[in-house]
Design an enzyme around this catalytic site. Sequence first.
Site: not given
Length: 486
Positions: A120, A122, A155, A189-190, A216, A459
């Site tokens: 992903h 984002d 991520d 996705e987030e 994934d 994150h």
Amino acid sequence: MLKKIGLLLFLVIVALVGTVAFKTFTNNPEEKTNTAITKAVIDKQGAAERLSEAVTYKTISWSREAPVEVAEFEKLHALIDRSYPNVASKLEKQIIGGHSLLYKWEGTDPSLPAAILMGHMDVVPVEEGTEQNWTHPPFSGKIANGAIWGRGTLDDKLSVLATLEAAEYQLSKGYQPKRTFYFAFGHDEEVGGENGAGNIAKLLTEQGVKVAFTLDEGMVVVQGIMPGVEEPIAFIALAEKGYLTLELTAKAEGGHSSIPPKQTAVGKISRAIARLEENRLPAALRRPVSDMFDALAPYMPTSLKAVISNRWLLEPVLVGQLGKGGATNAMVRTTTAATIIEGGTKDNVLPSTAKATVNFRILPGTTIQGVIDHVTSVVDDEDISVAVKQGNEPSKVSAHDHESYHHISKTIGEVLPDVLVSPGLMLAGSDSKHYEELAENNYRFIPMRFGPDDLGRIHGTNERIMIDNYEEIIQFYIRLMENVGG
């Protein structure tokens, strides 16, 4: 008579001890059959610079309600088009949900079910007030100290670009797979992935595409985290936990704080949270966590190996110990986390309502309704209502004795020969949940190497990927395309 009973007990004990010892000392590691391969010659520095530029685009998912950062996604799409000309010219490309990308690499054998490599584009925001804690600014893409720094390096822009690096390499060499590949890169996705991965999966389902597996983000290569195992371990997640957020609302008499009732709304909601924390959902050892322990037991010290090798007898002991930990507790239990509490506007006014938000990560084999029933029973207060804010069930558990899993495991052994391979459970969520009905199996793994200090970077502050590890990740995708594609 007593002598006979004593003799019988003695024989039972001897038999148990013998069985435990036999199962312990015969549970030895399998001989490795994969050998390291000669790796492809790639432009490691150029790949690092491309990821670095991708990090500078602030493709932030702020919330489900917030508008998409359209201009930033357009810049990232343009970077992809100019950086990977063979991908752009030779693969079929679609933009899904406004900003997600779907590439199709047609295979020569239409009878083979397809493979979907995912990622992903984002990223999450940087927590306000923490910017100064970063070694390099979070959207700088700075290349320094052998690493690429910034949001998305872990991520999950790295897997998007690593997949494209691998495809560009293979296309430049004239490689043509037998199996059709799809590259599916979501943009939301987030915040759940409904517009991105959700619409991609819906489109492929409508087209009748048969999918052998998806791969994934999810689990990684860790070292120094699993007790008793010194070697680095590549965990391939066979499943991910479900997600449920409940809002509890307590009602009581409002009014002046000088004449309070016996129980206030704030007191009621506080008691409800205390009861939930004191009465957690039960721990249980289920697949794929049981698969993980079975795979790793041969590499553990004798004491741990004895317990795991004899789960038929000692599983309650094992589950009890796992349930006392942090990460290990999350492996065997649906976790309960009170995250928000609200109530009151003024110090001398009794609120008529107070609210609490509680987040649950649901163990495979448990359901959303089962969690709701547990909460209702434990809270046991007719003045407190329970409402679902958001939720999705735990994923199915994919097979680890399937050809697709063996392709991934074999590739790890060839590209990272120092690493053990084990099934695992993803404790967080991913876009894989949208492909549950489409794909036969869904796996979650990127060969990022993590030590004990790296988990907080996702994150968090100082997200970064070492360039040497990024090269390994690209090599992994290059070889996976060969092993899966034929």
